[in-house]
Design an enzyme around this catalytic site. Structure first.
Site, PDB file in Angstrom:
ATOM      1  N   GLY A  50       0.806  -1.218   0.000  1.00 34.74           N
ATOM      2  CA  GLY A  50       0.000   0.000   0.000  1.00 34.74           C
ATOM      3  C   GLY A  50       0.835   1.262   0.000  1.00 34.74           C
ATOM      4  O   GLY A  50       0.650   2.150  -0.836  1.00 34.74           O
ATOM      5  N   ASP A  71      10.367  -7.349  -0.988  1.00 36.14           N
ATOM      6  CA  ASP A  71       9.034  -7.891  -0.738  1.00 36.14           C
ATOM      7  C   ASP A  71       9.045  -9.356  -1.130  1.00 36.14           C
ATOM      8  O   ASP A  71       9.586  -9.711  -2.171  1.00 36.14           O
ATOM      9  CB  ASP A  71       7.977  -7.127  -1.557  1.00 36.14           C
ATOM     10  CG  ASP A  71       6.598  -7.243  -0.937  1.00 36.14           C
ATOM     11  OD1 ASP A  71       6.166  -8.378  -0.657  1.00 36.14           O
ATOM     12  OD2 ASP A  71       5.944  -6.209  -0.721  1.00 36.14           O
ATOM     13  N   ASN A  79      -5.233  -6.741  -3.339  1.00 38.72           N
ATOM     14  CA  ASN A  79      -4.240  -5.670  -3.217  1.00 38.72           C
ATOM     15  C   ASN A  79      -4.572  -4.486  -4.127  1.00 38.72           C
ATOM     16  O   ASN A  79      -4.149  -3.357  -3.880  1.00 38.72           O
ATOM     17  CB  ASN A  79      -2.841  -6.164  -3.623  1.00 38.72           C
ATOM     18  CG  ASN A  79      -2.322  -7.307  -2.771  1.00 38.72           C
ATOM     19  OD1 ASN A  79      -1.605  -8.146  -3.259  1.00 38.72           O
ATOM     20  ND2 ASN A  79      -2.693  -7.346  -1.501  1.00 38.72           N
ATOM     21  N   LEU A  80      -5.313  -4.755  -5.220  1.00 41.16           N
ATOM     22  CA  LEU A  80      -5.441  -3.761  -6.289  1.00 41.16           C
ATOM     23  C   LEU A  80      -6.268  -2.546  -5.873  1.00 41.16           C
ATOM     24  O   LEU A  80      -6.213  -1.509  -6.530  1.00 41.16           O
ATOM     25  CB  LEU A  80      -6.046  -4.405  -7.542  1.00 41.16           C
ATOM     26  CG  LEU A  80      -5.264  -5.617  -8.094  1.00 41.16           C
ATOM     27  CD1 LEU A  80      -5.944  -6.158  -9.345  1.00 41.16           C
ATOM     28  CD2 LEU A  80      -3.813  -5.267  -8.389  1.00 41.16           C
ATOM     29  N   GLN A  81      -7.015  -2.653  -4.778  1.00 40.11           N
ATOM     30  CA  GLN A  81      -7.817  -1.532  -4.269  1.00 40.11           C
ATOM     31  C   GLN A  81      -6.932  -0.369  -3.827  1.00 40.11           C
ATOM     32  O   GLN A  81      -7.366   0.758  -3.725  1.00 40.11           O
ATOM     33  CB  GLN A  81      -8.698  -2.066  -3.117  1.00 40.11           C
ATOM     34  CG  GLN A  81      -9.254  -1.070  -2.144  1.00 40.11           C
ATOM     35  CD  GLN A  81      -8.459  -1.028  -0.846  1.00 40.11           C
ATOM     36  OE1 GLN A  81      -7.322  -1.487  -0.783  1.00 40.11           O
ATOM     37  NE2 GLN A  81      -9.049  -0.450   0.184  1.00 40.11           N
ATOM     38  N   ARG A  82      -5.662  -0.616  -3.555  1.00 36.92           N
ATOM     39  CA  ARG A  82      -4.775   0.452  -3.080  1.00 36.92           C
ATOM     40  C   ARG A  82      -3.334   0.350  -3.581  1.00 36.92           C
ATOM     41  O   ARG A  82      -2.622   1.335  -3.592  1.00 36.92           O
ATOM     42  CB  ARG A  82      -4.748   0.466  -1.538  1.00 36.92           C
ATOM     43  CG  ARG A  82      -4.141  -0.798  -0.949  1.00 36.92           C
ATOM     44  CD  ARG A  82      -4.498  -0.996   0.505  1.00 36.92           C
ATOM     45  NE  ARG A  82      -3.942  -2.263   0.967  1.00 36.92           N
ATOM     46  CZ  ARG A  82      -4.414  -3.462   0.677  1.00 36.92           C
ATOM     47  NH1 ARG A  82      -5.475  -3.586  -0.101  1.00 36.92           N
ATOM     48  NH2 ARG A  82      -3.839  -4.550   1.140  1.00 36.92           N
ATOM     49  N   ASN A 140       3.427  -4.594   9.631  1.00 35.43           N
ATOM     50  CA  ASN A 140       3.348  -5.352  10.888  1.00 35.43           C
ATOM     51  C   ASN A 140       4.413  -4.873  11.872  1.00 35.43           C
ATOM     52  O   ASN A 140       5.460  -4.341  11.466  1.00 35.43           O
ATOM     53  CB  ASN A 140       3.484  -6.851  10.623  1.00 35.43           C
ATOM     54  CG  ASN A 140       4.856  -7.216  10.115  1.00 35.43           C
ATOM     55  OD1 ASN A 140       5.787  -7.401  10.885  1.00 35.43           O
ATOM     56  ND2 ASN A 140       5.011  -7.285   8.803  1.00 35.43           N
ATOM     57  N   CYS A 197      -4.227  -4.031   8.709  1.00 34.04           N
ATOM     58  CA  CYS A 197      -5.142  -3.609   7.641  1.00 34.04           C
ATOM     59  C   CYS A 197      -5.902  -4.802   7.079  1.00 34.04           C
ATOM     60  O   CYS A 197      -7.044  -4.676   6.661  1.00 34.04           O
ATOM     61  CB  CYS A 197      -4.366  -2.910   6.532  1.00 34.04           C
ATOM     62  SG  CYS A 197      -3.738  -1.301   7.038  1.00 34.04           S
ATOM     63  N   CYS A 351     -12.484 -16.932  13.354  1.00 27.66           N
ATOM     64  CA  CYS A 351     -12.461 -15.523  12.916  1.00 27.66           C
ATOM     65  C   CYS A 351     -11.896 -15.508  11.513  1.00 27.66           C
ATOM     66  O   CYS A 351     -12.143 -16.430  10.739  1.00 27.66           O
ATOM     67  CB  CYS A 351     -11.653 -14.661  13.879  1.00 27.66           C
ATOM     68  SG  CYS A 351      -9.920 -15.141  14.017  1.00 27.66           S
TER      69      CYS A 351
END
Ligand code: ZN
Length: 393
Positions: A50, A71, A79-82, A140, A197, A351
């Site tokens: 991000g 990375d 991931n592509l939303q941001r 993190n 996130c 969860c």
């Protein structure tokens, strides 16, 4: 406090470079000298996610000569939303490689160094020592503390940013001239207190708001212009549209950069230092953990399972395991929802990934539900191993 430029100028700019960077060259404070310093600069982006996306794109466009990308992850559709450095055709490819391709498209004059690996205590110093400046876009706490410790131990400055939902923070940590991350945050938050996130979500455009501050500071440090964000913390609230600047002092009692440091080398285990789950949760899940496949077998065999999803309603809207009821973790921890749990059925908690259900399991066991269990890896594991047709997030 103005600081001298971090990087010496390169000898020359080529004709191509002069044309490309002309809008920088005519700013008096940047000029030929500043652009030559950018050309000579070696900057490492920790994470091509991000924050790493806008950071890498603008550093490349600005003419930073060498950009390192570390990375180990691959590009996922979510991931592509941001993470705008990656596109649809990059899904499934390593992020570092995908980012390098985008950079080549933006500015082929940049020398890109790909570190397609996870940053760890064995490689962090060796990798950092190849660069003038680190830009940290980690998501993190374990990596964040490791980045800080390595930077302080090597005497490197780094630009830090963090984002969550509508809130962002950024600062420059440089032990020689100001505080370090540990001066600001001496201890990691208790496990489970601050969701990532991936657990809590993030507004995509927040990456640009904070990433642009990081690039701005990187350029200032490299060229020695302006007032760097050393000893100051920017706090951004996207909903109120408010930036606040908070003074951060060097802590004389800092475990790392204080007068009597207790941390004199990298820690043995940063995951352990930050703790994925609390000790109580760790204890509760021991011997009380089943896999998603085992849950499916229990359900198929007709076992009387009371399956509880302890996520939040917004997550429940995205996907759910058949037969589950929604009781958010907070209602279990507060005791508010305890009356909804039956005494005579097999209670199974889940969860998203198994952290929150572990916390809820500890509370439930403490309330007397000794036989309750939780699902390792949560609904993510269910989607991966039992029902890939469910949407994931
Ligand atoms: Zn410190």
């Amino acid at each position: 406090m103005a600081l001298p430029p971090l990087v010496e100028p390169a000898a020359e700019l080529s004709v191509d470079e002069i044309r490309r960077y002309s809008r920088h060259l005519i700013i008096p404070d940047v000029g030929m000298d500043g652009q030559k310093r950018l050309k000579n600069a070696k900057v490492l982006a920790v994470g091509a996610g991000g924050l790493g996306s806008p950071t890498l794109m603008y550093l490349a466009a600005a003419g930073v000569g060498t950009l390192g990308i570390i990375d180990f992850d691959t590009v996922d559709e979510s991931n592509l939303q941001r993470q705008i450095i990656h596109g649809v055709s990059d899904v499934g490819t390593p992020k570092a490689e995908s980012a390098a391709r985008s950079i080549a498209e933006i500015n082929p004059l940049v020398n890109v160094v790909i570190h397609n690996t996870a940053l760890d205590r064995d490689n962090v110093k060796e990798i950092f020592s190849q660069y003038d400046l680190i830009v940290d876009g980690t998501d993190n706490f374990a990596t964040r503390y490791m980045v800080n410790d390595a930077a302080v131990l090597l005497g490197k400055p780094y630009v830090w940013g963090s984002i969550y939902r509508f809130d962002g923070q950024a600062s420059v940590f440089w032990e020689e001239h100001g505080p370090c991350y540990r001066c600001l945050y001496p201890e990691p938050p208790p496990p489970g207190m601050v969701p990532s996130c991936a657990e809590g979500g993030v507004l995509g455009v927040l990456c640009a708001s904070i990433g642009s501050i990081q690039v701005n500071e990187a350029i200032k440090l490299i060229t020695g212009i302006g007032e760097p964000l050393v000893g100051r913390l920017m706090v951004y609230d996207a909903l109120e549209m408010e930036y606040r600047r908070i003074k951060v002092r060097k802590d004389p009692n800092c475990a790392l950069c204080g007068e009597n440091p207790t941390v004199t080398d990298l820690l043995e285990d940063y995951e352990d230092f930050c703790g994925a789950v609390s000790e109580e949760a760790q204890e509760a899940v021991t011997g009380s953990t089943i896999t998603a496949r085992e849950l499916k077998e229990w359900q198929d065999s007709g076992k009387d399972v009371f399956l509880v999803d302890v996520r939040e309603p917004a997550e429940w809207e995205i996907n759910r395991i058949p037969g589950a009821v929604l009781i958010p973790k907070g209602e279990v921890l507060s005791g508010e929802a305890l009356s909804r749990f039956p005494q005579d059925r097999q209670i199974v908690l889940h969860c998203k990934s198994g952290v929150r259900s572990a916390e809820a399991l500890a509370a439930l066991k403490a309330a007397g539900f000794k036989d309750a269990v939780h699902v390792q890896g949560g609904i993510v594991s269910w989607v991966n191993t039992v029902d890939p047709s469910l949407p994931s997030y």
